[in-house]
Motif scaffolding. Structure first.
Motif, PDB file in Angstrom:
ATOM      1  N   GLY A   1       0.784  -1.235   0.000  1.00  0.00           N
ATOM      2  CA  GLY A   1       0.000   0.000   0.000  1.00  0.00           C
ATOM      3  C   GLY A   1       0.810   1.277   0.000  1.00  0.00           C
ATOM      4  N   SER A   2       2.104   1.173   0.320  1.00  0.00           N
ATOM      5  CA  SER A   2       2.981   2.344   0.331  1.00  0.00           C
ATOM      6  C   SER A   2       4.102   2.147  -0.676  1.00  0.00           C
ATOM      7  CB  SER A   2       3.596   2.570   1.720  1.00  0.00           C
ATOM      8  OG  SER A   2       2.620   2.869   2.680  1.00  0.00           O
ATOM      9  N   GLU A   3       4.568   3.249  -1.227  1.00  0.00           N
ATOM     10  CA  GLU A   3       5.673   3.159  -2.178  1.00  0.00           C
ATOM     11  C   GLU A   3       6.924   2.597  -1.496  1.00  0.00           C
ATOM     12  OE1 GLU A   3       7.575   5.892  -5.763  1.00  0.00           O
ATOM     13  OE2 GLU A   3       6.288   6.808  -4.223  1.00  0.00           O
ATOM     14  N   LYS A   4       7.074   2.927  -0.206  1.00  0.00           N
ATOM     15  CA  LYS A   4       8.203   2.415   0.565  1.00  0.00           C
ATOM     16  C   LYS A   4       7.683   1.698   1.803  1.00  0.00           C
ATOM     17  CE  LYS A   4      12.409   3.816   3.019  1.00  0.00           C
ATOM     18  NZ  LYS A   4      13.251   4.961   3.476  1.00  0.00           N
ATOM     19  N   ILE A   5       8.061   0.438   1.993  1.00  0.00           N
ATOM     20  CA  ILE A   5       7.675  -0.317   3.176  1.00  0.00           C
ATOM     21  C   ILE A   5       8.928  -0.875   3.839  1.00  0.00           C
ATOM     22  CG2 ILE A   5       5.389  -0.919   2.269  1.00  0.00           C
ATOM     23  CD1 ILE A   5       6.482  -3.726   1.644  1.00  0.00           C
ATOM     24  N   ASN A   6       8.762  -1.459   5.011  1.00  0.00           N
ATOM     25  CA  ASN A   6       9.881  -2.071   5.722  1.00  0.00           C
ATOM     26  C   ASN A   6      10.658  -2.998   4.789  1.00  0.00           C
ATOM     27  OD1 ASN A   6      10.755  -4.735   7.231  1.00  0.00           O
ATOM     28  ND2 ASN A   6      10.841  -3.123   8.771  1.00  0.00           N
ATOM     29  N   SER A   7      11.966  -2.868   4.762  1.00  0.00           N
ATOM     30  CA  SER A   7      12.797  -3.607   3.796  1.00  0.00           C
ATOM     31  C   SER A   7      12.727  -5.121   4.007  1.00  0.00           C
ATOM     32  CB  SER A   7      14.246  -3.132   3.875  1.00  0.00           C
ATOM     33  OG  SER A   7      14.773  -3.313   5.180  1.00  0.00           O
ATOM     34  N   GLU A   8      12.637  -5.553   5.264  1.00  0.00           N
ATOM     35  CA  GLU A   8      12.550  -6.993   5.534  1.00  0.00           C
ATOM     36  C   GLU A   8      11.216  -7.552   5.044  1.00  0.00           C
ATOM     37  OE1 GLU A   8      12.902 -10.186   9.249  1.00  0.00           O
ATOM     38  OE2 GLU A   8      13.558  -8.104   9.529  1.00  0.00           O
ATOM     39  N   VAL A   9      10.155  -6.784   5.240  1.00  0.00           N
ATOM     40  CA  VAL A   9       8.838  -7.203   4.747  1.00  0.00           C
ATOM     41  C   VAL A   9       8.837  -7.232   3.223  1.00  0.00           C
ATOM     42  CG1 VAL A   9       6.400  -6.571   4.592  1.00  0.00           C
ATOM     43  CG2 VAL A   9       7.594  -6.392   6.781  1.00  0.00           C
ATOM     44  N   ALA A  10       9.431  -6.231   2.599  1.00  0.00           N
ATOM     45  CA  ALA A  10       9.492  -6.173   1.133  1.00  0.00           C
ATOM     46  C   ALA A  10      10.217  -7.390   0.575  1.00  0.00           C
ATOM     47  CB  ALA A  10      10.193  -4.890   0.689  1.00  0.00           C
ATOM     48  N   GLU A  11      11.311  -7.761   1.206  1.00  0.00           N
ATOM     49  CA  GLU A  11      12.076  -8.932   0.762  1.00  0.00           C
ATOM     50  C   GLU A  11      11.275 -10.208   0.974  1.00  0.00           C
ATOM     51  OE1 GLU A  11      15.128 -10.575  -1.244  1.00  0.00           O
ATOM     52  OE2 GLU A  11      14.900  -8.421  -0.797  1.00  0.00           O
ATOM     53  N   TYR A  12      10.579 -10.295   2.089  1.00  0.00           N
ATOM     54  CA  TYR A  12       9.735 -11.457   2.392  1.00  0.00           C
ATOM     55  C   TYR A  12       8.634 -11.629   1.342  1.00  0.00           C
ATOM     56  CZ  TYR A  12       5.804 -13.865   4.684  1.00  0.00           C
ATOM     57  OH  TYR A  12       4.736 -14.698   4.967  1.00  0.00           O
ATOM     58  N   LEU A  13       8.019 -10.530   0.924  1.00  0.00           N
ATOM     59  CA  LEU A  13       6.918 -10.605  -0.038  1.00  0.00           C
ATOM     60  C   LEU A  13       7.387 -11.035  -1.427  1.00  0.00           C
ATOM     61  CD1 LEU A  13       4.730  -7.517   0.942  1.00  0.00           C
ATOM     62  CD2 LEU A  13       4.269  -9.936   1.369  1.00  0.00           C
ATOM     63  N   LYS A  14       8.679 -10.881  -1.711  1.00  0.00           N
ATOM     64  CA  LYS A  14       9.210 -11.347  -2.998  1.00  0.00           C
ATOM     65  C   LYS A  14       9.113 -12.864  -3.110  1.00  0.00           C
ATOM     66  CE  LYS A  14      12.485  -7.529  -3.691  1.00  0.00           C
ATOM     67  NZ  LYS A  14      13.921  -7.154  -3.764  1.00  0.00           N
TER      68      LYS A  14
ATOM     69  N   GLN B   1       1.353  -5.134  -6.393  1.00  0.00           N
ATOM     70  CA  GLN B   1       2.392  -4.142  -6.166  1.00  0.00           C
ATOM     71  C   GLN B   1       1.770  -2.763  -5.920  1.00  0.00           C
ATOM     72  OE1 GLN B   1       5.660  -5.029  -5.844  1.00  0.00           O
ATOM     73  NE2 GLN B   1       4.900  -7.122  -6.088  1.00  0.00           N
ATOM     74  N   TYR B   2       2.591  -1.862  -5.433  1.00  0.00           N
ATOM     75  CA  TYR B   2       2.122  -0.514  -5.113  1.00  0.00           C
ATOM     76  C   TYR B   2       1.462   0.152  -6.323  1.00  0.00           C
ATOM     77  CZ  TYR B   2       2.207   4.462  -4.061  1.00  0.00           C
ATOM     78  OH  TYR B   2       1.847   5.772  -3.889  1.00  0.00           O
ATOM     79  N   GLN B   3       0.296   0.743  -6.070  1.00  0.00           N
ATOM     80  CA  GLN B   3      -0.446   1.447  -7.112  1.00  0.00           C
ATOM     81  C   GLN B   3      -0.452   2.943  -6.796  1.00  0.00           C
ATOM     82  OE1 GLN B   3      -1.968  -0.394  -9.747  1.00  0.00           O
ATOM     83  NE2 GLN B   3      -0.780  -2.024  -8.781  1.00  0.00           N
ATOM     84  N   GLY B   4      -0.253   3.766  -7.785  1.00  0.00           N
ATOM     85  CA  GLY B   4      -0.385   5.204  -7.590  1.00  0.00           C
ATOM     86  C   GLY B   4      -1.854   5.577  -7.478  1.00  0.00           C
ATOM     87  N   MET B   5      -2.146   6.856  -7.431  1.00  0.00           N
ATOM     88  CA  MET B   5      -3.522   7.308  -7.260  1.00  0.00           C
ATOM     89  C   MET B   5      -4.333   7.263  -8.557  1.00  0.00           C
ATOM     90  SD  MET B   5      -3.866   7.679  -4.109  1.00  0.00           S
ATOM     91  CE  MET B   5      -5.483   8.460  -4.011  1.00  0.00           C
ATOM     92  N   GLU B   6      -3.697   6.938  -9.662  1.00  0.00           N
ATOM     93  CA  GLU B   6      -4.434   6.805 -10.912  1.00  0.00           C
ATOM     94  C   GLU B   6      -4.793   5.344 -11.147  1.00  0.00           C
ATOM     95  OE1 GLU B   6      -2.408   8.479 -14.212  1.00  0.00           O
ATOM     96  OE2 GLU B   6      -2.125  10.454 -13.280  1.00  0.00           O
ATOM     97  N   ASN B   7      -6.055   5.089 -11.392  1.00  0.00           N
ATOM     98  CA  ASN B   7      -6.558   3.749 -11.724  1.00  0.00           C
ATOM     99  C   ASN B   7      -6.378   2.722 -10.605  1.00  0.00           C
ATOM    100  OD1 ASN B   7      -7.177   4.658 -14.403  1.00  0.00           O
ATOM    101  ND2 ASN B   7      -5.029   4.349 -14.969  1.00  0.00           N
ATOM    102  N   TYR B   8      -6.162   3.203  -9.372  1.00  0.00           N
ATOM    103  CA  TYR B   8      -5.954   2.243  -8.283  1.00  0.00           C
ATOM    104  C   TYR B   8      -7.234   1.476  -7.941  1.00  0.00           C
ATOM    105  CZ  TYR B   8      -8.176   5.430  -4.909  1.00  0.00           C
ATOM    106  OH  TYR B   8      -9.060   6.230  -4.234  1.00  0.00           O
ATOM    107  N   VAL B   9      -8.392   2.111  -8.122  1.00  0.00           N
ATOM    108  CA  VAL B   9      -9.645   1.412  -7.809  1.00  0.00           C
ATOM    109  C   VAL B   9      -9.808   0.191  -8.710  1.00  0.00           C
ATOM    110  CG1 VAL B   9     -12.165   1.565  -7.804  1.00  0.00           C
ATOM    111  CG2 VAL B   9     -10.797   3.462  -6.915  1.00  0.00           C
ATOM    112  N   GLU B  10      -9.544   0.373  -9.987  1.00  0.00           N
ATOM    113  CA  GLU B  10      -9.653  -0.749 -10.930  1.00  0.00           C
ATOM    114  C   GLU B  10      -8.643  -1.846 -10.589  1.00  0.00           C
ATOM    115  OE1 GLU B  10      -9.558   2.398 -11.717  1.00  0.00           O
ATOM    116  OE2 GLU B  10     -11.430   2.795 -12.792  1.00  0.00           O
TER     117      GLU B  10
END
Length: 270
Positions: free
Chosen positions: A227-240, A248-257
C-alpha cells in the motif's frame, strides 16, 4: 467469478482522522469500489480524538451490548455509525471506554507507543467480525489495512472457520509504511488464543515485532497488497518470496480498478 461484497477494515479514515496514506485510501477506495457496483461495509476504531457531535456519530443499540473477554477481563463492545454524504457511504466505529476514549491514536502525548496496543488490536479485530455476524452480512472479500488490523485474517480463518457467514470469504491485507519499533506486549500471543486457535497457530507471535506481525497476517491472508511506495525492507524482501498473489504498489491513478481486479482474482482462486 467476481466478488460482490467487500468489507473494509481500516485503522484510520479521513475526515474522521487527519489525512495520511491509510486514511485517504480508506476513504476513497470503498467509495470507488461501491461505484463499481459492489456492496461494501467499512469499519474503523472510534478513537477518542474523533469529534462525535461534529461527525454525527450515533450508537447502534441493536449491534452494541456484547462483552469481549481479553486477558480475563470483560470489555463492552459499543458500535457507532456515521455517514459520509458525498460518498453515500456509512462508516461503522468500534468503541470501548477502556481502549478508545483516550485522545491519542496509537501513541501518547510523549509519542510513546501505548502499552496496551496489543489488546486494542485484539478488541478491534474481534469487534469488527462480531458486528458483521450481527449484521448477518457475508463478505466475499475482507480488505485489512494497516498493522492494527493484523489479527483479522487469523480470526476469520480459525475462530470463525465453521461460521457459514465466512465460509467463502477471502482476506487481503495491505502493508503500509506504518512500522512500530517497540514490540507489542510479551504476552500478546497468549491473549490472541481463543477457541479454535492453538498455540502452534500463533507461533509467529512469540516475538511480537512489527515484521513478525505482518508475516503472521500474511500467513492467514489469501493475498497481499503493497500500500505504500516504501515499506519495511525486511517485509518487502519477504513478499518477494510470498507464495500467494501480491499486488504491487499502485499510484492514485486507476488504483480502484487495480484493487477490484485483485479482489476478483483472489475470490476466484480456489
Amino acid at each position: 467469478m467476481k466478488s460482490s461484497r467487500v468489507l473494509f477494515v481500516s485503522t484510520e479514515i479521513t475526515p474522521y482522522l487527519p489525512e495520511n496514506e491509510i486514511s485517504i485510501l480508506s476513504r476513497y477506495l470503498p467509495q470507488g469500489v461501491q461505484e463499481q457496483g459492489k456492496e461494501i461495509r467499512t469499519f474503523m476504531p472510534r478513537f477518542g480524538c474523533i469529534n462525535e457531535r461534529r461527525n454525527q456519530l450515533h450508537e447502534v443499540i441493536r449491534l452494541s451490548g456484547m462483552n469481549l473477554i481479553i486477558n480475563d477481563t470483560d470489555h463492552p463492545l459499543i458500535i457507532k455509525v456515521a455517514s459520509i454524504p458525498a460518498a453515500r457511504m456509512q462508516v461503522y466505529f468500534i468503541d470501548n471506554e477502556d481502549y478508545f476514549h483516550r485522545k491519542q491514536i496509537l501513541k501518547d502525548e510523549s509519542a510513546e507507543f501505548f502499552e496496551d496496543n496489543d489488546e486494542r488490536a485484539i478488541f478491534y479485530a474481534r469487534g469488527v467480525l462480531e458486528t458483521v455476524r450481527k449484521l448477518r452480512w457475508s463478505p466475499d472479500i475482507i480488505h485489512c489495512q494497516g498493522w492494527f488490523t493484523g489479527l483479522v485474517p487469523l480470526y476469520v480463518k480459525k475462530l470463525f472457520k465453521e461460521d457459514p457467514l465466512f465460509s467463502h470469504t477471502k482476506v487481503v491485507f495491505s502493508v503500509y509504511d506504518d512500522e512500530f519499533t517497540k514490540p507489542l506486549d510479551v504476552n500478546f500471543k497468549k491473549k490472541v488464543i481463543l477457541e479454535g486457535i492453538k498455540n502452534k497457530d500463533v507461533e509467529q507471535l512469540t516475538d511480537p515485532t512489527y515484521v513478525n506481525l505482518i508475516k503472521f497476517a500474511s500467513q492467514y491472508s489469501d493475498g497481499m497488497i503493497i500500500g505504500s511506495e516504501k515499506i519495511n525492507s525486511e517485509v518487502a524482501e519477504y513478499l518477494k518470496g510470498y507464495d500467494k498473489p501480491v499486488l504491487q504498489y499502485q499510484g492514485m491513478e486507476n488504483y480502484v480498478e487495480a484493487y477490484t481486479d485483485f479482489y476478483d482474482q483472489i475470490f476466484d482462486k480456489a
